[in-house]
Design an enzyme around this catalytic site. Structure first.
Site, PDB file in Angstrom:
ATOM      1  N   GLN A 130     -37.848  11.933  33.022  1.00 25.94           N
ATOM      2  CA  GLN A 130     -38.588  10.756  33.479  1.00 25.94           C
ATOM      3  C   GLN A 130     -38.875  10.906  34.975  1.00 25.94           C
ATOM      4  OE1 GLN A 130     -36.164   7.241  33.706  1.00 25.94           O
ATOM      5  NE2 GLN A 130     -37.757   5.974  32.824  1.00 25.94           N
ATOM      6  N   SER A 133     -38.963   7.390  39.685  1.00 18.97           N
ATOM      7  CA  SER A 133     -38.453   6.970  41.002  1.00 18.97           C
ATOM      8  C   SER A 133     -38.967   7.859  42.120  1.00 18.97           C
ATOM      9  CB  SER A 133     -36.928   7.004  41.017  1.00 18.97           C
ATOM     10  OG  SER A 133     -36.414   6.195  40.000  1.00 18.97           O
ATOM     11  N   SER A 165     -33.222  12.737  36.180  1.00 17.10           N
ATOM     12  CA  SER A 165     -32.146  13.331  35.372  1.00 17.10           C
ATOM     13  C   SER A 165     -32.696  14.471  34.520  1.00 17.10           C
ATOM     14  CB  SER A 165     -31.543  12.297  34.426  1.00 17.10           C
ATOM     15  OG  SER A 165     -31.161  11.159  35.107  1.00 17.10           O
ATOM     16  N   GLU A 248     -35.241   2.207  27.925  1.00 13.99           N
ATOM     17  CA  GLU A 248     -34.135   2.870  28.612  1.00 13.99           C
ATOM     18  C   GLU A 248     -32.918   1.949  28.684  1.00 13.99           C
ATOM     19  OE1 GLU A 248     -35.056   3.898  32.663  1.00 13.99           O
ATOM     20  OE2 GLU A 248     -33.401   5.333  32.776  1.00 13.99           O
ATOM     21  N   GLU A 376     -28.033  -5.432  40.553  1.00 18.28           N
ATOM     22  CA  GLU A 376     -28.750  -6.587  41.132  1.00 18.28           C
ATOM     23  C   GLU A 376     -30.074  -6.810  40.413  1.00 18.28           C
ATOM     24  OE1 GLU A 376     -27.328  -4.162  42.917  1.00 18.28           O
ATOM     25  OE2 GLU A 376     -25.677  -5.294  43.804  1.00 18.28           O
TER      26      GLU A 376
HETATM   27  C1  LIG Z   1     -27.418   8.563  37.429  1.00 15.73           C
HETATM   28  C2  LIG Z   1     -28.840   8.235  37.769  1.00 15.73           C
HETATM   29  C3  LIG Z   1     -29.865   8.702  36.944  1.00 15.73           C
HETATM   30  C4  LIG Z   1     -31.191   8.422  37.251  1.00 15.73           C
HETATM   31  N1  LIG Z   1     -32.173   8.969  36.459  1.00 15.73           N
HETATM   32  C5  LIG Z   1     -33.469   8.766  36.795  1.00 15.73           C
HETATM   33  C6  LIG Z   1     -34.506   9.426  36.055  1.00 15.73           C
HETATM   34  O1  LIG Z   1     -34.259  10.205  35.131  1.00 15.73           O
HETATM   35  N2  LIG Z   1     -35.777   9.227  36.427  1.00 15.73           N
HETATM   36  C7  LIG Z   1     -36.112   8.403  37.463  1.00 15.73           C
HETATM   37  O2  LIG Z   1     -37.306   8.261  37.725  1.00 15.73           O
HETATM   38  N3  LIG Z   1     -35.157   7.780  38.206  1.00 15.73           N
HETATM   39  C8  LIG Z   1     -33.846   7.945  37.896  1.00 15.73           C
HETATM   40  N4  LIG Z   1     -32.848   7.348  38.641  1.00 15.73           N
HETATM   41  C9  LIG Z   1     -33.222   6.508  39.778  1.00 15.73           C
HETATM   42  C10 LIG Z   1     -32.916   5.027  39.570  1.00 15.73           C
HETATM   43  O3  LIG Z   1     -33.871   4.435  38.719  1.00 15.73           O
HETATM   44  C11 LIG Z   1     -32.887   4.362  40.956  1.00 15.73           C
HETATM   45  O4  LIG Z   1     -31.821   4.926  41.684  1.00 15.73           O
HETATM   46  C12 LIG Z   1     -32.704   2.873  40.869  1.00 15.73           C
HETATM   47  O5  LIG Z   1     -33.827   2.254  40.296  1.00 15.73           O
HETATM   48  C13 LIG Z   1     -32.433   2.264  42.262  1.00 15.73           C
HETATM   49  O6  LIG Z   1     -33.405   2.656  43.158  1.00 15.73           O
HETATM   50  P1  LIG Z   1     -33.022   3.233  44.603  1.00 15.73           P
HETATM   51  O7  LIG Z   1     -32.008   4.310  44.403  1.00 15.73           O
HETATM   52  O8  LIG Z   1     -34.290   3.600  45.294  1.00 15.73           O
HETATM   53  O9  LIG Z   1     -32.316   2.040  45.361  1.00 15.73           O
HETATM   54  P2  LIG Z   1     -33.038   0.829  46.079  1.00 15.73           P
HETATM   55  O10 LIG Z   1     -34.113   0.292  45.210  1.00 15.73           O
HETATM   56  O11 LIG Z   1     -33.430   1.257  47.454  1.00 15.73           O
HETATM   57  O12 LIG Z   1     -31.874  -0.233  46.157  1.00 15.73           O
HETATM   58  C14 LIG Z   1     -30.863  -0.207  47.183  1.00 15.73           C
HETATM   59  C15 LIG Z   1     -29.969  -1.426  46.976  1.00 15.73           C
HETATM   60  O13 LIG Z   1     -30.730  -2.645  47.180  1.00 15.73           O
HETATM   61  C16 LIG Z   1     -30.612  -3.494  46.028  1.00 15.73           C
HETATM   62  N5  LIG Z   1     -31.888  -4.163  45.768  1.00 15.73           N
HETATM   63  C17 LIG Z   1     -33.127  -3.606  45.769  1.00 15.73           C
HETATM   64  N6  LIG Z   1     -34.071  -4.523  45.466  1.00 15.73           N
HETATM   65  C18 LIG Z   1     -33.404  -5.696  45.248  1.00 15.73           C
HETATM   66  C19 LIG Z   1     -33.814  -7.021  44.893  1.00 15.73           C
HETATM   67  N7  LIG Z   1     -35.112  -7.326  44.684  1.00 15.73           N
HETATM   68  N8  LIG Z   1     -32.867  -7.976  44.762  1.00 15.73           N
HETATM   69  C20 LIG Z   1     -31.543  -7.692  44.959  1.00 15.73           C
HETATM   70  N9  LIG Z   1     -31.099  -6.454  45.308  1.00 15.73           N
HETATM   71  C21 LIG Z   1     -32.012  -5.482  45.451  1.00 15.73           C
HETATM   72  C22 LIG Z   1     -30.267  -2.546  44.882  1.00 15.73           C
HETATM   73  O14 LIG Z   1     -29.608  -3.234  43.832  1.00 15.73           O
HETATM   74  C23 LIG Z   1     -29.378  -1.512  45.573  1.00 15.73           C
HETATM   75  O15 LIG Z   1     -28.061  -1.997  45.637  1.00 15.73           O
HETATM   76  C24 LIG Z   1     -31.509   7.625  38.374  1.00 15.73           C
HETATM   77  C25 LIG Z   1     -30.493   7.149  39.208  1.00 15.73           C
HETATM   78  C26 LIG Z   1     -29.164   7.453  38.908  1.00 15.73           C
HETATM   79  C27 LIG Z   1     -28.101   6.946  39.840  1.00 15.73           C
END
Ligand SMILES: Cc1cc2nc3c(=O)[nH]c(=O)nc-3n(C[C@H](O)[C@H](O)[C@H](O)COP(=O)(O)OP(=O)(O)OC[C@H]3O[C@@H](n4cnc5c(N)ncnc54)[C@H](O)[C@@H]3O)c2cc1C
Length: 411
Positions: A130, A133, A165, A248, A376
């Site tokens: 996928q 992100s 992933s 998902e 969140e």
């Molecule tokens: C094990 C793992 C597997 C993954 N696999 C994939 C994959 O296969 N493909 C893919 O595309 N992505 C993948 N991801 C990415 C995943 O979807 C993102 O890490 C996730 O959506 C969070 O985005 P970010 O890391 O940019 O954090 P951010 O969006 O920057 O968030 C940072 C913090 O702010 C908080 N926050 C953000 N917005 C809000 C809001 N509106 N209200 C309250 N709190 C908020 C979040 O909860 C978090 O604590 C994976 C991530 C992990 C850890």
């Protein structure tokens, strides 16, 4: 409501259980290191098991036969999955493709060459990842900055993805990009599928604290793909993204991994002041509470199953299952390490208790609370879309994407 099998379902379960017992691969031939996800030996066993299932009509049971499925009901598919889980056959390699992404391809693309990708995925010969992100688009999954520009019958794609992933081993990916920055952010997105060997795609693995490198950065530099690989309408990608995210969360909320039975077995073998840890009243209270939550997760997954059996995409309520499962998994892994005392600090597969399975789960568990949507974000979805509470203020909702201030342009 009665969650027991009907007589017909019970017969099907017995047939499936016997078939799995007769055909299951022997995971005991793998050493501790080989038993980890993405080890080539582990992956090869998973691939062969998927092909064995496909040959016997047990892969993607509820999908139409023409795509390699068996045309059976979602309930029968769930029964098979439960029995597979019970037999300890939990392979992660095909979940993203078969449970999350390919249903979207089937629903939104009728190009024969694109659909020809489905049967090899059902047999486990091809792996999907996928590509959603980005560095500035995680929780804000509509904030995509990678772009696709139309060039004749092709599209030319530039940008960067992250946390993908399995991309290091994937054959294909489902990709979301921005095709019109003059539209509001949810309206200018388009989804494509890509061959990961297309010139211009570079995958760079990220090593995480559990020691694995199965999350990746994916760079897209003038990647040229034909319009036939588009999934859904131009600028209509948000609907595709939403349906895959719901799939998902439902798949994650169905919960795999170590169960209450595993930690109960660990406690029963671990000496304590009064016999074993299982005799300790504080542990017993914790275990009872954990069991109640595990049952809640199981029952929530039936709700998801009900919507799947009606041919619906799982609704926002599946976020509750995902939230509970990931938090409880982390709590359970921490409890298992506490039980092990000093031995909890050993995480090498050779010397740790149960080959370090609990230590590994502990180091992975924090990521489970982020992947597929953070705690969140799950709580926001439950608050707004299940409970009907007032929505977050979204100042960028109707603004053309190019006018939304961005970290880099602000400096
Ligand atoms: C094990 C793992 C597997 C993954 N696999 C994939 C994959 O296969 N493909 C893919 O595309 N992505 C993948 N991801 C990415 C995943 O979807 C993102 O890490 C996730 O959506 C969070 O985005 P970010 O890391 O940019 O954090 P951010 O969006 O920057 O968030 C940072 C913090 O702010 C908080 N926050 C953000 N917005 C809000 C809001 N509106 N209200 C309250 N709190 C908020 C979040 O909860 C978090 O604590 C994976 C991530 C992990 C850890």
């Amino acid at each position: 409501m009665n969650f027991e099998d009907s007589p017909e379902e019970a017969r099907y379960r017995a047939t499936v259980r016997a078939w799995i017992a007769a055909n299951a691969p022997d995971l005991g031939v793998l050493g501790p290191a080989e038993s980890r996800n993405w080890h080539p030996a582990h992956r090869e066993i998973a691939r062969r098991w998927q092909a064995t299932k496909a040959d016997a009509g047990y892969a993607c049971l509820s999908w139409p036969r023409e795509w390699g499925g068996a045309g059976r009901t979602a309930i029968e598919e769930a029964i098979f999955n439960q029995e597979e889980l019970r037999a300890g056959l939990q392979f992660i390699y095909f979940i993203t493709g078969l449970n999350v992404l390919l249903p979207a391809l089937l629903a939104h693309n009728s190009d024969p060459q694109s659909l020809a990708r489905i049967p090899p995925a059902v047999r486990g010969d091809e792996i999907w990842c996928q590509l959603f992100s980005e560095p500035s688009s995680g929780s804000d999954s509509a904030g995509i900055r990678s772009t696709a520009r139309r060039d004749g019958d092709d599209w030319v794609i530039n940008g960067q993805k992250v946390w993908n992933s399995g991309a290091q081993a994937a054959d294909y990916g489902l990709l979301v990009v921005r095709t019109d920055p003059d539209l509001p952010k949810h309206k200018g997105l388009t989804v494509f599928w890509v061959d990961m060997k297309t010139p211009g795609i570079a995958v760079r693995p990220i090593r995480v604290m559990s020691g694995e490198a199965e999350l990746n950065e994916v760079f897209l530099d003038a990647v040229r793909i034909p319009d036939t690989q588009r999934v859904g309408a131009v600028n209509g990608g948000w609907q595709v993204v939403i349906s895959t995210l719901m799939n998902e969360r439902a798949a994650l909320g169905m919960g795999t991994g170590l169960s209450w039975r595993d930690i109960m077995a660990l406690a029963a073998r671990t000496p304590s002041f009064e016999g074993t840890v299982l005799d300790d009243p504080a542990f017993r209270e914790w275990l009872a509470d954990y069991y109640v939550n595990a049952e809640a997760i199981r029952l929530l997954s039936f709700r998801t199953l009900t919507s799947l059996s009606r041919g619906e995409v799982p609704g926002p309520a599946s976020s509750a299952g995902k939230l509970l499962w990931s938090n409880k998994t982390q709590e359970m892994a921490a409890q298992a390490l506490d039980i092990q005392g000093h031995f909890g600090l050993l995480d090498g597969a050779a010397e740790a208790v149960r080959d370090g399975a609990f230590q590994h789960r502990f180091l992975w568990a924090a990521g489970l609370r982020l992947g597929g949507g953070t705690d969140e974000i799950m709580k926001n979805i439950i608050a707004e879309r299940v409970l009907g509470l007032p929505a977050d203020i979204r100042v960028d909702k109707d603004v053309p994407f190019r006018d939304i201030p961005h970290g880099r342009s602000a400096h």
